[in-house]
Design an enzyme around this catalytic site. Structure first.
Site, PDB file in Angstrom:
ATOM      1  CD  GLU A   1       5.065   5.264  13.626  1.00  0.00           C
ATOM      2  OE1 GLU A   1       4.962   5.564  14.833  1.00  0.00           O
ATOM      3  OE2 GLU A   1       4.191   5.528  12.783  1.00  0.00           O
TER       4      GLU A   1
ATOM      5  CE  LYS B   1      -1.553   9.208  11.343  1.00  0.00           C
ATOM      6  NZ  LYS B   1      -2.139   7.894  10.934  1.00  0.00           N
TER       7      LYS B   1
HETATM    8  P1  PGA Z   1       0.605   5.421   9.356  1.00  0.00           P
HETATM    9  O1  PGA Z   1       0.561   5.050  10.884  1.00  0.00           O
HETATM   10  O2  PGA Z   1       1.395   6.646   9.196  1.00  0.00           O
HETATM   11  O3  PGA Z   1       1.235   4.195   8.756  1.00  0.00           O
HETATM   12  O4  PGA Z   1      -0.840   5.587   8.935  1.00  0.00           O
HETATM   13  C1  PGA Z   1       0.426   5.968  11.913  1.00  0.00           C
HETATM   14  C2  PGA Z   1      -0.817   5.675  12.693  1.00  0.00           C
HETATM   15  O5  PGA Z   1      -1.593   4.760  12.316  1.00  0.00           O
HETATM   16  O6  PGA Z   1      -1.103   6.365  13.655  1.00  0.00           O
HETATM   17 ZN    ZN Z   2      -3.186   5.156  13.880  1.00  0.00          ZN
END
Ligand code: PGA
Ligand code: ZN
Length: 422
Positions: free
Chosen positions: A216, A346
């Site tokens: 990220e 998400k």
């Molecule tokens: P991921 O990580 O997109 O790899 O799941 C983001 C998070 O864990 O918040």
């Molecule tokens: Zn997370």
């Protein structure tokens, strides 16, 4: 979801898709939707590395000779063929009606047949096309879908990574910065940039490493312990001329499921139990200006989460990511058990916009805070910024201030802020 849009209906002319690459160079889905009135839009789907067990299923080709099995040609074909055949020529008044047809067509509880990546791509592309048809900016259209009053979220910005996002040099996955002292996105980004540069200098001095970044875009030096990561973050804030806690605070994504096994939590070279993990997190919150702990314990330990929620200070958000998977049933359970008080939202964990709205409304109804989050595998698409603003997220978490797949979202927030409409 019934609303008066002046009798607007959206007739789908065609749906199509292309396999594109995400920020890790792995395949993902770009879906496009054309409406009969000529409105058209595309959207791309992100992908996680530290996924929760209860997430909707991302369809991957599994052909090891191509992208190590991660190809998305089947998901793309599902849009171009089956979904397009089923939906082209049909009229929809609402996002909810469209999403329901997608769920019925798939027919599995976790979107395993058509793929959550195919379904979300269509859900998003239709949403954008409908916003275009209504001549609305995406955030404004999304706000109406969720009965929300739009406002800009506060960024939660990645500084250091370990775990599945870094080299695993420390188990904790992400350390982020929040800037309570800033009252705008513009000011927040400027302050975080100062801290990021101070942290890059500090870690270069200390670890002799040039700037290596994680998935990220955060820094990933070989910290010898979690404590060293926290300490260095505070030093970087001070070196940049800000007051830790007051001006710049910290948040952690522990992502504990990733280093949990039947032997316990493997952290800093030792094994921790549920109890010693809670003690450790409590001490971290006492010693450092932490205002949020995400996934402090593994995703199946509901009792442990209840205990953790009681032990951490009131200022600290108990943020559920893998625990909740943006899944309304799991959120309901966490509300009943008082196992969390904040939702990491998400959209691709659940797979359609309508189900994500249900998750949002449940969490809001319980008085929870909302953190709208990107995935570690992202694209240059910026729809998430509109979603965070439209759904009035308290925070947005999209990673660091390097790498264009992250900056696309920050830059869109800057544009929304400059428009001064929120
Ligand atoms: P991921 O990580 O997109 O790899 O799941 C983001 C998070 O864990 O918040
Ligand atoms: Zn997370």
């Amino acid at each position: 979801m019934k609303r008066d849009w002046g009798g607007l209906v959206s007739k789908i002319a065609s749906l199509s898709a292309v396999e594109i690459l995400d920020s890790r160079g792995r395949p993902t889905v770009l879906a496009s939707c054309r409406l009969a009135d000529g409105s058209a839009a595309s959207a791309s789907v992100p992908s996680g590395a530290s996924t929760g067990a209860a997430e909707a299923l991302e369809l991957r080709d599994g052909d090891k000779m191509r992208y190590g099995g991660l190809g998305c040609l089947q998901a793309v074909a599902n849009i171009n063929d089956e979904i397009n055949r089923a939906l082209a020529g049909r009229q929809f008044e609402t996002q909810a009606a469209l999403d329901q047809v997608l769920l019925d067509l798939d027919g599995t509880p976790n979107k395993a047949r058509l793929g959550a990546n195919a379904i979300l791509g269509v859900s998003l592309a239709f949403c954008r096309a409908q916003a275009a048809q209504r001549d609305l900016q995406l955030y404004a259209h999304l706000a109406q879908l969720a009965d929300a009053s739009p406002r800009l979220p506060r960024p939660m910005i990645n500084l250091f990574s370990g775990g599945a996002h870094g080299g695993g040099q420390v188990a904790i996955q992400d350390l982020q910065l929040v800037v309570p002292a800033a009252d705008s996105i513009r000011r927040t980004l400027a302050i975080v940039s100062d801290v990021f540069r101070a942290a890059a200098d500090l870690t270069a001095d200390r670890y002799g490493a040039r700037l290596l970044t994680a998935d990220e875009g955060g820094l990933a030096p070989p910290f010898e312990s979690s404590e060293a990561m926290l300490k260095t973050a505070v030093e970087a804030i001070e070196r940049a001329g800000y007051q830790p806690g007051k001006e710049v605070a910290l948040t952690l994504d522990v992502a504990a499921s990733q280093f949990y096994s039947s032997a316990g939590y493997r952290l800093d070279g030792a094994f921790f139990t549920r109890e010693t993990m809670i003690d450790t997190l409590e001490k971290c919150c006492a010693d450092y200006p932490i205002i949020s702990i995400e996934d402090g314990l593994q995703e199946a330990d509901w009792t442990g989460w209840q205990q953790l929620a009681q032990r951490l200070p009131g200022r600290v958000m108990i943020l559920g990511d893998d625990l909740l998977c943006t899944n309304p049933d799991r959120i309901k359970r966490a509300i009943d058990l008082k196992a969390a008080d904040s939702l990491l939202l998400k959209v691709n964990q659940v797979g359609t916009l309508t189900e994500a709205v249900a998750a949002l409304k449940l969490a809001r109804g319980a008085g929870w805070r909302i953190v709208v989050s990107a995935r570690s595998g992202e694209t240059e698409d910026d729809w998430l910024a509109d979603l965070a603003a439209g759904w009035a997220g308290d925070y947005i978490k999209v990673g660091s201030i390097t790498q264009s797949e992250r900056l696309a979202k920050y830059n869109r927030l800057l544009v929304l802020e400059a428009q001064d409409v929120l």
